[in-house]
Design a protein around this motif. Structure first.
Motif, short mmCIF file in Angstrom:
data_model
loop_
_atom_site.label_atom_id
_atom_site.label_comp_id
_atom_site.label_asym_id
_atom_site.label_seq_id
_atom_site.Cartn_x
_atom_site.Cartn_y
_atom_site.Cartn_z
N SER A 18 -4.22 9.28 4.23
CA SER A 18 -5.53 9.01 3.64
C SER A 18 -5.55 9.54 2.21
N TYR A 19 -6.38 8.91 1.36
CA TYR A 19 -6.43 9.27 -0.06
C TYR A 19 -7.86 9.14 -0.54
N SER A 20 -8.44 10.26 -0.99
CA SER A 20 -9.87 10.28 -1.33
C SER A 20 -10.17 9.76 -2.73
N TYR A 21 -9.15 9.58 -3.58
CA TYR A 21 -9.39 9.08 -4.93
C TYR A 21 -9.74 7.59 -4.94
N ILE A 22 -9.52 6.92 -3.81
CA ILE A 22 -9.88 5.51 -3.68
C ILE A 22 -10.78 5.38 -2.46
N VAL A 66 5.10 13.73 1.00
CA VAL A 66 4.49 12.45 1.36
C VAL A 66 5.10 11.32 0.54
N VAL A 67 5.29 11.55 -0.77
CA VAL A 67 5.91 10.53 -1.62
C VAL A 67 7.29 10.17 -1.11
N GLU A 68 8.06 11.17 -0.70
CA GLU A 68 9.41 10.91 -0.18
C GLU A 68 9.37 10.03 1.06
N LYS A 69 8.46 10.31 1.98
CA LYS A 69 8.35 9.51 3.21
C LYS A 69 7.86 8.09 2.90
N LEU A 70 6.90 7.97 1.98
CA LEU A 70 6.38 6.65 1.63
C LEU A 70 7.46 5.79 0.97
N CYS A 71 8.24 6.38 0.08
CA CYS A 71 9.29 5.62 -0.60
C CYS A 71 10.39 5.20 0.36
N LEU A 72 10.75 6.08 1.26
CA LEU A 72 11.76 5.72 2.27
C LEU A 72 11.28 4.57 3.14
N SER A 73 10.04 4.64 3.60
CA SER A 73 9.49 3.58 4.43
C SER A 73 9.43 2.27 3.66
N PHE A 74 9.04 2.35 2.37
CA PHE A 74 8.98 1.15 1.53
C PHE A 74 10.36 0.51 1.40
N LEU A 75 11.38 1.32 1.17
CA LEU A 75 12.73 0.79 0.98
C LEU A 75 13.33 0.26 2.28
N TYR A 76 13.01 0.88 3.40
CA TYR A 76 13.49 0.37 4.69
C TYR A 76 12.91 -1.02 4.98
N GLN A 77 11.67 -1.24 4.62
CA GLN A 77 11.01 -2.51 4.93
C GLN A 77 11.33 -3.60 3.91
N LEU A 99 0.82 -1.22 0.00
CA LEU A 99 0.00 0.00 0.00
C LEU A 99 0.85 1.27 0.00
N LEU A 100 2.03 1.20 0.59
CA LEU A 100 2.93 2.36 0.56
C LEU A 100 3.30 2.71 -0.88
N LEU A 101 3.60 1.70 -1.68
CA LEU A 101 3.96 1.92 -3.07
C LEU A 101 2.76 2.41 -3.86
N VAL A 102 1.58 1.83 -3.60
CA VAL A 102 0.36 2.23 -4.33
C VAL A 102 0.09 3.72 -4.15
N LEU A 103 0.12 4.20 -2.92
CA LEU A 103 -0.18 5.61 -2.68
C LEU A 103 0.93 6.51 -3.24
N ALA A 104 2.18 6.10 -3.13
CA ALA A 104 3.27 6.90 -3.67
C ALA A 104 3.11 7.09 -5.18
N VAL A 105 2.74 6.03 -5.89
CA VAL A 105 2.60 6.13 -7.34
C VAL A 105 1.34 6.89 -7.72
N HIS A 106 0.26 6.73 -6.98
CA HIS A 106 -0.94 7.53 -7.24
C HIS A 106 -0.62 9.02 -7.11
N HIS A 107 0.10 9.39 -6.06
CA HIS A 107 0.49 10.80 -5.91
C HIS A 107 1.44 11.22 -7.05
N ALA A 108 2.38 10.36 -7.40
CA ALA A 108 3.36 10.71 -8.42
C ALA A 108 2.72 10.91 -9.79
N GLU A 109 1.63 10.19 -10.04
CA GLU A 109 0.93 10.31 -11.32
C GLU A 109 -0.24 11.30 -11.24
N SER A 110 -0.35 12.00 -10.16
CA SER A 110 -1.51 12.87 -9.94
C SER A 110 -1.63 13.95 -11.00
N ARG A 111 -2.89 14.34 -11.27
CA ARG A 111 -3.14 15.41 -12.25
C ARG A 111 -2.74 16.78 -11.71
#
Length: 815
Positions: A766-770, A554-565, A533-545
């Motif tokens: 939280s992400y309202s697009y989903i 937020v993307v930076e924090k999500l990617c760091l957490s993803f890589l640490y785990q 889910l960390l990757l899903v939200l990071a990419v949704h934000h990265a592809e945002s309109r």
């Protein structure tokens, strides 16, 4: 529907489209002089399969009224009605003045080039069409060669390449094919096929032609410069070929996003014709001339700009290359760095990597990072200059080294000090290009074909079936769940069953990651699913309109957490370069905006058009370049105000020169496929003649009822709509009219909707697009008009009565 049946249906539809287009071309040409109205077939030609087209913009403005004529197609829905695709483009209706216009030979030549590109026809096929038209008494060029000559003589964009060879003796460039102009040596008796050569094109001349004719160029704040994005990468000239061709393309960033990647606005700077991947030396020689051209453009040139107010509007404009978007193998060649799988293989930072043993007694370089590790130094121009000095000092030290032992150890020390630098990066000579951060994290190769493909391989491959994260034994179950993710008909490529994941295209990986991740919820281990889910939200934000600084953080924090785990869940062995690359995703977003703005998806779409028309067995590079040049010429002619108006409307569609799926308040609402049903609830509310339909078109975008979509591959019933001041997800239950009035929709709104959530060790996002909600018997439904619809969505309904709606992060790649 089975895959075999889908394939057969697709071939039948494609055959029908080709047949119809040929009929149109013949009919318009044969009747070019005396026509009162267009042939009846012309009103039905533009009927491509709605499943294979794309919504470029499916949002609707509600500020103005919309027309709402009703089209009654049949009294009763039949199987044929369900299988036929309704017209998705405007019918071409000519005025009396247009009907009397003459279609000249240049118009026909333009139409045939457009037809060749649209249906990937060979040169011989176009030649046969010309012969047929000649027999029908039509004034056309005598052959395909004559047709190309006619277009070339009228074009400012058609360029001849400069051919350069690499001397096998002195290893320098030569402008002669059979001898070296640097050392004056003859290449004989070396066969010409063994002499490396490449082609370059005049960038300045192409810029002048584009800027003089482009209506889509936007120079903000009257600034006197434009910027370029570069792409280079290997492509196969045709399916199954082992040849690799490397074109160098440039895109003008100030041209409208939807138009900048079209053939008429693309700049081809050079091409390596193969047959194999170029070496670092070859690439540096290829880029020597390209960089020299770009340096000259940085000084400023006088360009004529398109203007409605002035016929001769000239400005002095500087041109800067500011970024490069390419895959990892191409990036390491340009940067003169080691391969991505080697030590110091990252093009954005100086992380060394660690050699990790594998189960097969081999090893792999791992780029795993941990919370307590110091951050690796970023690659920048300043750091690059220091390392270049280090390289020169090390070379001098080795040259002066006279000892009989200790040389290998000294070389190893030098490698560590040089951080992987293997030579000069020629792009360093450009004033606005940074050799580190200007190489973008690419969504196609780094995320979808890289990181997410590796995740699917870990979960679903047979070789990892004994790992504690493996889902190999449940692949069929996952494929069944994936079938329940309902994509709209404007999705180009629906994901195939997951046991075929290794053959997925990039767009399939993208759909599974952005929308299909929910199928893993009850099957993946909880910690692995939370990690996903960390990757899903990071990419949704990265592809945002639309992208904000907070979203980038937020993307930076999500990617760091993803890589640490990641190494904790899947071991450091699998933490390879493509996994590590998302560490730099936030930096790309911060400097260059959303991923959809700069992605090799865009470049490969255009290259695909060219390679699919490549039918030869040799000289593929020349054929691909010619395809691009003649396609440019056709686009230029199709934009000519003097062209026959009816043919012009047709060709702008064939050449994708207008936005086929833009919706505005001027678009009419059409309802199709009336169905005979009785609904007592509706009868109690409305008085008059109620007619129910299964399909509605708003402009060229299709919407259907839940019942109609139930047995279909695609589902156009899931929508995002406006309900007062807020927006809600829902599914269309009814499309109807009362007394032939404006079409209305009855929409089921799912209750108890919850926003998507994911958590790091310190924060919850939280992400309202989903949104997920409960589908129960007490669901509420509301009436809305067509102007309330915002766009179509993806819908997922498993067996547990919970359903999920997903909004596309941007409309550019929703299809």
């Amino acid at each position: 529907m089975s895959n075999a049946h889908r394939s057969t249906d697709w071939r039948r539809r494609q055959t029908k489209v080709v047949r119809n287009d040929l009929v149109i071309a013949l009919a318009q040409a044969a009747n070019r002089q005396e026509v009162d109205i267009l042939p009846p077939v012309l009103n039905n030609i533009l009927k491509p399969d709605i499943d294979s087209d794309s919504d470029t913009d499916i949002s609707i403005s509600c500020d103005q009224d919309m027309q709402s004529p009703v089209e009654s197609v049949s009294e009763k829905m039949t199987n044929n009605d369900e299988n036929q695709t309704s017209s998705t483009f405007e019918s071409i209706i000519l005025s009396e003045k247009e009907s009397n216009e003459t279609i000249c030979s240049i118009d026909i030549a333009t139409a045939l080039i457009a037809l060749k590109s649209r249906h990937h026809l060979s040169n011989n096929c176009v030649g046969d069409i010309l012969v047929l038209l000649k027999l029908l008494g039509v004034d056309v060029p005598s052959s395909y060669k004559a047709l190309c000559t006619l277009l070339r003589k009228r074009s400012d964009l058609h360029l001849s390449p400069s051919t350069h060879t690499i001397c096998p003796h002195c290893k320098k460039l030569s402008v002669e094919k059979h001898k070296c102009t640097a050392c004056d040596a003859n290449y004989s008796p070396i066969p010409s096929t063994k002499i490396p050569l490449f082609y370059t094109y005049d960038i300045s001349r192409q810029l002048k032609a584009i800027l003089a004719t482009s209506k889509d160029l936007v120079l903000h704040n009257n600034r006197s410069f434009i910027t370029l994005t570069m792409n280079i990468g290997g492509i196969q000239p045709n399916k199954g070929s082992d040849q690799s061709i490397w074109p160098v393309l440039l895109i003008i960033n100030e041209i409208n996003r939807k138009k900048r990647y079209s053939p008429k606005n693309s700049i081809i700077a050079g091409m390596w014709p193969g047959p194999s991947k170029p070496s670092r030396t070859t690439i540096s020689l290829l880029f020597k001339n390209i960089v020299a051209d770009l340096q000259e453009l940085e000084k400023g040139h006088l360009f004529k700009l398109y203007s409605l107010e002035h016929d001769n509007h000239f400005e002095t404009i500087k041109v800067f290359l500011i970024c490069a978007c390419c895959d990892k193998p191409a990036q390491c060649l340009i940067q003169c760095l080691p391969d991505p799988i080697a030590f110091f293989g990252c093009g954005n930072c100086e992380i060394e990597g660690v050699s990790v043993p594998t189960k097969n007694d081999g090893s792999v370089v791992s780029f795993a990072i941990y919370e307590n590790n110091p951050n690796a130094c970023e690659r920048t121009n300043e750091r690059y200059d220091l390392l270049q000095q280090e390289v020169k000092m090390n070379e001098n030290q080795l040259a002066n080294f006279t000892g009989s032992c200790g040389r290998p150890a000294l070389i190893e020390v030098h490698k560590n000090a040089e951080k992987g630098i293997k030579g000069p990066c020629l792009l360093r000579a450009l004033s606005k290009f940074d050799v580190g951060r200007c190489f973008l994290v690419d969504s196609l190769h780094n995320i979808y074909l890289g990181l997410f493909k590796r995740l699917l391989s870990l979960w679903l491959s047979h070789k990892d079936k004994n790992e504690n994260w493996s889902l190999w034994s449940r692949t069929d179950e996952l494929s069944s769940l994936l079938d329940k993710v309902r994509f709209p008909s404007t999705t180009t490529r629906h994901p195939r069953p997951l046991h075929k994941f290794s053959k997925y295209k990039g767009s399939e990986y993208r759909l599974v990651l952005l929308f299909g991740y929910s199928i893993f919820e009850s099957i993946l281990k909880p910690e692995c699913y939370s990690h996903l889910l960390l990757l899903v939200l990071a990419v949704h934000h990265a592809e945002s309109r639309s992208l904000t600084h907070d979203m980038v953080d937020v993307v930076e924090k999500l990617c760091l957490s993803f890589l640490y785990q990641f190494p904790k869940l899947y071991t450091s062995q699998h933490n390879v370069q493509v996994v590590h690359s998302i560490l730099h995703l936030s930096e790309t977003l911060r400097n260059f905006g959303p991923l959809s703005t700069n992605s090799t998806f865009n470049f490969e779409d255009q290259l695909g058009v060219l390679t699919r028309s490549c039918k030869g067995t040799r000289r593929h590079a020349i054929e691909i370049m010619n395809n691009l040049m003649y396609l440019r010429d056709a686009c230029s002619e199709a934009a000519n105000a003097n062209m026959h108006k009816g043919l012009q409307k047709l060709l702008t569609t064939w050449l994708h020169m207008r936005d086929a799926y833009n919706i505005s308040s001027k678009d009419c609402v059409r309802v199709l496929h009336p169905v005979k049903i009785t609904d007592q609830f509706f009868d109690s509310i409305f008085s008059g003649d109620i007619v129910y339909y299964s399909t509605a078109y708003i402009g060229q975008v299709r919407f259907t009822t839940v019942q109609y979509a139930r047995e279909k591959v695609s589902d156009d019933s899931a929508i995002l709509f406006k309900d007062g001041l807020k927006q809600n997800f829902g599914r269309i239950r009814r499309i109807f009219t009362v007394n032939s009035g404006e079409p209305m929709l009855y929409v089921d709104v799912i209750s108890k909707m919850l926003h998507f959530e994911c958590a790091t060790s310190t924060d919850v996002y939280s992400y309202s697009y989903i949104q997920t909600g409960l589908l129960d018997e007490q669901k509420k439904s509301i009436f809305i008009s067509a102007t309330d619809i915002v766009e179509k969505c993806v819908f997922y309904e498993p067996n547990n009565r919970f359903c999920t709606f997903y909004r596309f992060p941007n409309p550019e790649h929703s299809s």
